[in-house]
Write an enzyme that holds these catalytic residues in place. Structure first.
Site, mmCIF file in Angstrom:
data_model
loop_
_atom_site.group_PDB
_atom_site.id
_atom_site.type_symbol
_atom_site.label_atom_id
_atom_site.label_comp_id
_atom_site.label_asym_id
_atom_site.label_seq_id
_atom_site.Cartn_x
_atom_site.Cartn_y
_atom_site.Cartn_z
ATOM 1 N N ASP A 81 -18.098 116.631 26.277
ATOM 2 C CA ASP A 81 -18.254 117.539 27.254
ATOM 3 C C ASP A 81 -19.022 116.677 28.550
ATOM 4 O O ASP A 81 -20.102 116.558 28.285
ATOM 5 C CB ASP A 81 -18.898 118.828 26.924
ATOM 6 C CG ASP A 81 -19.167 119.768 28.041
ATOM 7 O OD1 ASP A 81 -18.736 119.352 29.152
ATOM 8 O OD2 ASP A 81 -19.764 120.811 27.774
ATOM 9 N N HIS A 128 -20.601 120.417 31.547
ATOM 10 C CA HIS A 128 -21.547 121.344 31.333
ATOM 11 C C HIS A 128 -22.802 120.385 31.102
ATOM 12 O O HIS A 128 -22.683 119.305 31.104
ATOM 13 C CB HIS A 128 -21.288 122.351 29.996
ATOM 14 C CG HIS A 128 -20.042 123.099 30.259
ATOM 15 N ND1 HIS A 128 -19.007 122.788 29.688
ATOM 16 C CD2 HIS A 128 -20.119 124.242 30.995
ATOM 17 C CE1 HIS A 128 -18.111 123.749 29.791
ATOM 18 N NE2 HIS A 128 -18.487 124.854 30.790
ATOM 19 N N SER A 159 -18.288 129.233 33.694
ATOM 20 C CA SER A 159 -19.380 128.519 32.532
ATOM 21 C C SER A 159 -20.345 127.876 32.996
ATOM 22 O O SER A 159 -21.606 127.804 32.537
ATOM 23 C CB SER A 159 -18.670 128.168 31.617
ATOM 24 O OG SER A 159 -17.877 127.064 31.834
#
Ligand SMILES: *[C@@H]1O[C@H](CO)[C@@H](O)[C@H](O)[C@H]1NC(C)=O
Ligand SMILES: *[C@@H]1O[C@H](CO)[C@@H](O)[C@H](O)[C@H]1NC(C)=O
Ligand SMILES: *[C@@H]1O[C@H](CO)[C@@H](O)[C@H](O)[C@H]1NC(C)=O
Ligand SMILES: *[C@@H]1O[C@H](CO)[C@@H](O)[C@H](O)[C@H]1NC(C)=O
Ligand SMILES: *[C@@H]1O[C@H](CO)[C@@H](O)[C@H](O)[C@H]1NC(C)=O
Ligand SMILES: *[C@@H]1O[C@H](CO)[C@@H](O)[C@H](O)[C@H]1NC(C)=O
Length: 390
Positions: free
Chosen positions: A356, A359, A119
């Site tokens: 998060d 990312h 990702s």
């Protein structure tokens, strides 16, 4: 969707094992685009610092790129601070010219470039997509409903930008009742079967090797990941990842004619816990000497970076043409950006807010990796895939 539940579980494991961040850069041949350089004629883009760039504007925003994935759309998700958008990467030995989308598209005329990885590879592809769409609006050739595969065509330069999600780069089978099996010497068909069409493959991997897996080589069990309860040899995640990279780079060197870019591991910045145990990232500025100093980079990021570069160097020793292998050593510059993650400004599941810290916000520091990618690829030698390659 995007493999929501399983990727969350895995990220939790990953986060548990990591307490810091990740990314770096390499040695790029000096090009006329780069300003001053060292006496050796090379500028090491991997080493440098983030310097304030107060008057700059991000190349795009949530208003000018409607394809930012919701979880990384920090502006739209209400992230209140803006300082993180006003830093530029300053390699110690040279100046990095600003990204020019028109120039990038011109350089890529008639070519096809794929990001291949997890990702974070998609995160970087989406950043490049947003950076380029300021120069020209692309046509969506393909988007799969699970956000794993994309193809965009920029018509005026006939440039195709694609993404293939391949978490391990090699083949794996999802566990049904038992453990995931990862075949460390078998390239994942998801990208391998289409690779020959692409002129440039930007490869990356890392975090998924923290998840519980049984590793195979030559269809025989090599061992299991460290946390596994199975009564077999235990294999460190970086060792498994190294074997996979070795095999992938070897097969690509032998059977692929295009340019291979290895983007090194990024860095996460979970503090005081993990994805699933309340880990947080609350900084709003980079690590810098002016701003509290630069802590040492966590050992696991250093280790993964080192293994990746060792495998890159091995591939350099046997590839037919070394100009076809490029290293994008972004680990250190990623490490310096604890402020670049969505934190709580991601799409939240119901319940407790989850940070998060893995990312990257779009726009954000990840855009710089594409600026570096441009300088890694130029001048771009002609490595068009031959029509006979498979
Ligand atoms: C890549 O970056 C790491 C982390 O800063 C550094 O230790 C290493 O020397 C770099 N390697 C190359 C080949 O640029
Ligand atoms: C972009 O984000 C801002 C908040 O920073 C919001 O006001 C605006 O509506 C968003 N734009 C779009 C197109 O969603
Ligand atoms: C566009 O590029 C592809 C290769 O990526 C090539 O096969 C095709 O002929 C090109 N089309 C035009 C109109 O130049
Ligand atoms: C992965 O490997 C398994 C076992 O060898 C094989 O059955 C399967 O077809 C492979 N899948 C892919 C996508 O390569
Ligand atoms: C683990 O495997 C070894 C060798 O196959 C065996 O001798 C040993 O008893 C096994 N241990 C357990 C706890 O099953
Ligand atoms: C760290 O975790 C502890 C216990 O989970 C909590 O009490 C504390 O507030 C946390 N600190 C930060 C900075 O989030």
């Amino acid at each position: 969707m995007a493999g929501g539940a399983s990727s969350l579980v895995s990220l939790a494991i990953v986060a548990f094992l990591l307490s810091n961040c990740w990314w770096s850069l390499i040695f790029f041949p000096h090009t006329p685009e780069l300003g001053s350089s060292t006496s050796s004629g090379r500028c090491d883009l991997s080493q440098g610092e983030w310097v304030p760039d107060i008057d700059s504007h991000p190349l795009y925003t949530n208003n000018t790129c409607q394809y930012i994935q919701r979880s990384q759309n920090c502006l739209q998700n209400g992230r209140p601070d803006r300082d993180y958008l006003h830093w530029r990467w300053k390699p110690f030995d040279c100046e990095l010219p600003p990204f020019d989308g028109t120039h990038f598209l011109e350089l890529m005329r008639g070519k096809k470039l794929a990001f291949i990885g997890d990702s974070l590879a998609r995160n970087q592809m989406q950043s490049l997509h947003c950076m380029l769409r300021q120069a020209e609006e692309p046509i969506n050739l393909y988007s799969d409903p699970h956000e794993k595969e994309y193809k965009w065509l920029f018509p005026s330069s006939n440039f195709t930008l694609a993404n293939f999600q391949s978490r391990f780069l090699v083949n794996y089978t999802e566990p049904e009742d038992d453990i995931r099996k990862v075949y460390l010497d078998v390239p994942d068909m998801v990208w391998w079967r289409e690779l020959a069409e692409y002129d440039i493959a930007v490869m990356s991997t890392g975090y998924w090797y923290f998840t519980e897996s049984l590793y195979y080589v030559n269809n025989k069990v090599l061992g299991a990941s460290k946390g596994s309860q199975l009564n077999v040899t235990k294999v460190e995640m970086w060792a498994a990842m190294g074997i996979a990279l070795r095999n992938v780079l070897k097969q690509m060197s032998n059977e692929y004619k295009g340019i291979i870019v290895l983007r090194t591991v990024t860095v996460d910045h979970f503090k005081n816990g993990t994805w699933s145990t309340g880990g947080v990232c609350k900084r709003t500025s980079p690590f810098s000497h002016q701003n509290g100093g630069i802590p040492p980079m966590d050992w696991i990021s250093r280790k993964i970076n080192k293994v990746q570069i060792e495998e890159f160097d091995k591939a350099m020793a046997y590839v037919d043409d070394t100009s076809r292998l490029k290293l994008l050593n972004i680990t250190y510059s990623a490490f310096l950006r604890p402020d670049g993650h969505p934190g709580t400004h991601r799409r939240q599941e119901p319940g407790e807010p989850v940070f998060d810290c893995l990312h990257w916000c779009l726009p954000g520091p990840i855009d710089t990796w594409n600026q570096l990618l441009l300088h890694t690829l130029q001048p771009l030698a002609d490595h068009s895939p031959s029509s006979t390659s498979t």
